[in-house]
Scaffold this motif. Structure first.
Motif, PDB file in Angstrom:
ATOM      1  N   ALA A  11       0.823  -1.210   0.000  1.00  0.00           N
ATOM      2  CA  ALA A  11       0.000   0.000   0.000  1.00  0.00           C
ATOM      3  C   ALA A  11       0.855   1.257   0.000  1.00  0.00           C
ATOM      4  O   ALA A  11       0.340   2.363  -0.217  1.00  0.00           O
ATOM      5  CB  ALA A  11      -0.933  -0.004   1.206  1.00  0.00           C
ATOM      6  N   GLY A  12       2.138   1.088   0.252  1.00  0.00           N
ATOM      7  CA  GLY A  12       3.042   2.233   0.275  1.00  0.00           C
ATOM      8  C   GLY A  12       4.411   1.801   0.752  1.00  0.00           C
ATOM      9  O   GLY A  12       4.728   0.605   0.804  1.00  0.00           O
ATOM     10  N   ALA A  13       5.235   2.780   1.092  1.00  0.00           N
ATOM     11  CA  ALA A  13       6.588   2.498   1.562  1.00  0.00           C
ATOM     12  C   ALA A  13       7.047   3.591   2.503  1.00  0.00           C
ATOM     13  O   ALA A  13       6.550   4.725   2.447  1.00  0.00           O
ATOM     14  CB  ALA A  13       7.558   2.369   0.380  1.00  0.00           C
ATOM     15  N   VAL A  14       7.998   3.247   3.366  1.00  0.00           N
ATOM     16  CA  VAL A  14       8.724   4.242   4.156  1.00  0.00           C
ATOM     17  C   VAL A  14      10.199   4.141   3.807  1.00  0.00           C
ATOM     18  O   VAL A  14      10.684   3.090   3.359  1.00  0.00           O
ATOM     19  CB  VAL A  14       8.520   4.072   5.679  1.00  0.00           C
ATOM     20  CG1 VAL A  14       7.051   4.115   6.042  1.00  0.00           C
ATOM     21  CG2 VAL A  14       9.156   2.794   6.184  1.00  0.00           C
ATOM     22  N   TYR A  15      10.905   5.259   4.027  1.00  0.00           N
ATOM     23  CA  TYR A  15      12.317   5.343   3.690  1.00  0.00           C
ATOM     24  C   TYR A  15      13.060   6.082   4.806  1.00  0.00           C
ATOM     25  O   TYR A  15      12.555   7.080   5.347  1.00  0.00           O
ATOM     26  CB  TYR A  15      12.541   6.120   2.392  1.00  0.00           C
ATOM     27  CG  TYR A  15      11.631   5.730   1.250  1.00  0.00           C
ATOM     28  CD1 TYR A  15      11.989   4.740   0.337  1.00  0.00           C
ATOM     29  CD2 TYR A  15      10.396   6.370   1.082  1.00  0.00           C
ATOM     30  CE1 TYR A  15      11.158   4.389  -0.712  1.00  0.00           C
ATOM     31  CE2 TYR A  15       9.552   6.032   0.036  1.00  0.00           C
ATOM     32  CZ  TYR A  15       9.934   5.037  -0.856  1.00  0.00           C
ATOM     33  OH  TYR A  15       9.090   4.701  -1.886  1.00  0.00           O
ATOM     34  N   PHE A  16      14.254   5.594   5.158  1.00  0.00           N
ATOM     35  CA  PHE A  16      15.151   6.330   6.048  1.00  0.00           C
ATOM     36  C   PHE A  16      16.575   5.948   5.675  1.00  0.00           C
ATOM     37  O   PHE A  16      16.797   5.079   4.818  1.00  0.00           O
ATOM     38  CB  PHE A  16      14.841   6.054   7.526  1.00  0.00           C
ATOM     39  CG  PHE A  16      14.796   4.592   7.905  1.00  0.00           C
ATOM     40  CD1 PHE A  16      15.916   3.942   8.390  1.00  0.00           C
ATOM     41  CD2 PHE A  16      13.611   3.870   7.789  1.00  0.00           C
ATOM     42  CE1 PHE A  16      15.882   2.602   8.742  1.00  0.00           C
ATOM     43  CE2 PHE A  16      13.556   2.528   8.137  1.00  0.00           C
ATOM     44  CZ  PHE A  16      14.692   1.887   8.615  1.00  0.00           C
ATOM     45  N   ILE A  17      17.562   6.630   6.268  1.00  0.00           N
ATOM     46  CA  ILE A  17      18.959   6.402   5.886  1.00  0.00           C
ATOM     47  C   ILE A  17      19.774   5.917   7.081  1.00  0.00           C
ATOM     48  O   ILE A  17      19.480   6.231   8.227  1.00  0.00           O
ATOM     49  CB  ILE A  17      19.612   7.654   5.266  1.00  0.00           C
ATOM     50  CG1 ILE A  17      19.497   8.873   6.207  1.00  0.00           C
ATOM     51  CG2 ILE A  17      19.022   7.953   3.905  1.00  0.00           C
ATOM     52  CD1 ILE A  17      20.232  10.115   5.699  1.00  0.00           C
ATOM     53  N   THR A  18      20.844   5.163   6.750  1.00  0.00           N
ATOM     54  CA  THR A  18      21.739   4.688   7.806  1.00  0.00           C
ATOM     55  C   THR A  18      22.744   5.753   8.217  1.00  0.00           C
ATOM     56  O   THR A  18      23.245   5.735   9.345  1.00  0.00           O
ATOM     57  CB  THR A  18      22.510   3.443   7.344  1.00  0.00           C
ATOM     58  OG1 THR A  18      23.345   3.783   6.213  1.00  0.00           O
ATOM     59  CG2 THR A  18      21.542   2.317   6.955  1.00  0.00           C
TER      60      THR A  18
END
Length: 386
Positions: A11-18
């Motif tokens: 239904a969607g996505a989330v994104y973050f960075i290391t």
């Protein structure tokens, strides 16, 4: 891959960075129809991470002292991230049917400054602006080209000249977030104050060709405001809900109606991040020191009241957050930096946030051999499938 299989119809996505100093990675997670998450894959961001310098050295969560290090344009189907250790910005296309599939658009581009910490798309996703928070600080803007990637906009590189270092010293005295005003006529950035001098917003006029006014102006916070951090737009009001770890939160009103306010929240420790739920109509202010999320309602005069306080376990250290609307319901995703987790809340009604999931990051990262450290994790953005 960070899990054995991906959701077939997310239904969607989330994104973050290391934000790791050897290599910055984007971690993507699929959102299921019930709002829960499944970590999907890690994609090279095209640069290196870097942690700011605090009074205790390069330790502690929120290494960028910022909000907005990861941004999505839903309209343009693109994702942008900062690479603070490389002084670059990277752009990716998002597959609308499977949004954890992201592909580089062009090469990473120089931010034309040092220690980029925050990004902002304009309303239609045709432009992206970056905020540099290091020794060479200021803003720079780019056109979003679906073939070439990020193309510098002439006349948009503007230096601020603050006495900073690379990496930045903070959080006090550092830059925090960049954002366009709701009508796109202004570009604003938040500058945190120090023990002796209150912070303020920096503002440039945006011209039709995307260039910025040669000079910037300062927008003061209301008397009593100290450390403006996040900039969350108040819909259709030409105003912002601004977290302020010095006192609680501020209201910055650009409409001329004089609704500015500096609000002291008793018991708050470090309220630094915020987001808005269109379904509940409320704002969610993240207190990293208190491990709580305060839900704030604003009336027609932008007078705020705390309608609920939602706790996460001690030691979670919640930071960046974002909301996604899935099948008519809102869900709140909060990066639990110290716990290396994503905390997921269902926002069924005003004041009724309920935690429905806690997604571990470190275990799947070890499985995929991706370095992850609590102090470096940063950012949170969401994308919803059509």
């Amino acid at each position: 891959m960070m899990t054995p299989s991906s959701l077939r119809r997310p239904a969607g996505a989330v994104y973050f960075i290391t934000n790791e100093p050897q290599e910055n990675m984007i971690i993507t997670a699929s959102i299921d129809t019930d709002g829960t998450l499944r970590l999907d894959r890690a994609v090279a961001a095209g640069g290196r991470g870097l942690h700011g310098v605090t009074a205790n050295g390069n330790t502690g969560v929120d290494g960028l002292f910022s909000q907005g290090s990861v941004q999505v344009s839903q309209k343009a189907n693109v994702l942008a991230v900062v690479n603070p250790g490389s002084n670059t910005i990277s752009l990716f296309s998002i597959d609308p049917s499977k949004p954890t599939n992201i592909s580089p658009l062009g090469d990473p581009v120089s931010s034309e400054g040092e220690f980029p910490v925050s990004l902002a798309f304009n309303a239609d996703g045709s432009r992206l602006c970056a905020l540099n928070g290091g020794a060479i600080n200021g803003v720079n803007c780019f056109s979003v080209d679906k073939n070439l990637g990020l193309v510098p906009v002439p006349g948009s590189l503007r230096y601020l000249g603050y006495n900073q270092t690379t990496p930045a010293n903070g959080p006090p005295g550092s830059l925090s977030q960049i954002i366009f005003s709701e009508d796109g006529s202004k570009l604003l950035a938040s500058y945190k104050g120090t023990a002796n001098t209150p912070g303020y917003l920096v503002s440039w006029d945006v011209q039709k060709d995307g260039s910025l006014s040669a000079q910037h102006s300062q927008v003061a916070v209301a008397q009593g405001g100290m450390v403006p951090f996040s900039l969350t737009p108040i819909p259709k009001q030409n105003a912002f809900f601004v977290t302020d770890p010095g006192i609680g939160y501020d209201i910055v009103d650009l409409s001329g109606k004089g609704r500015d306010a500096a609000v002291t929240v008793n018991g708050q420790m470090a309220t630094c991040w915020s987001t808005y739920s269109p379904k509940t109509g409320n704002y969610y202010a993240i207190d990293v020191g208190g491990n709580v999320i305060r839900e704030v309602h604003l009336d027609g005069n932008l007078k705020g009241s705390i309608v609920a306080t939602h706790s996460v376990p001690a030691g979670t250290s919640p930071i960046d957050s974002a909301v996604a609307t899935i099948r008519g319901k809102d869900y709140l995703y909060v990066l639990g930096a110290n716990a290396t987790s994503v905390e997921v809340f269902a926002l069924s009604a005003p004041g009724q946030a309920k935690q429905i999931s806690k997604v571990d990051i470190s275990g799947p990262a070890r499985y995929a051999q991706i370095p992850v450290h609590a102090a470096n994790l940063q950012g949170m953005a969401t994308y919803m499938t059509n």
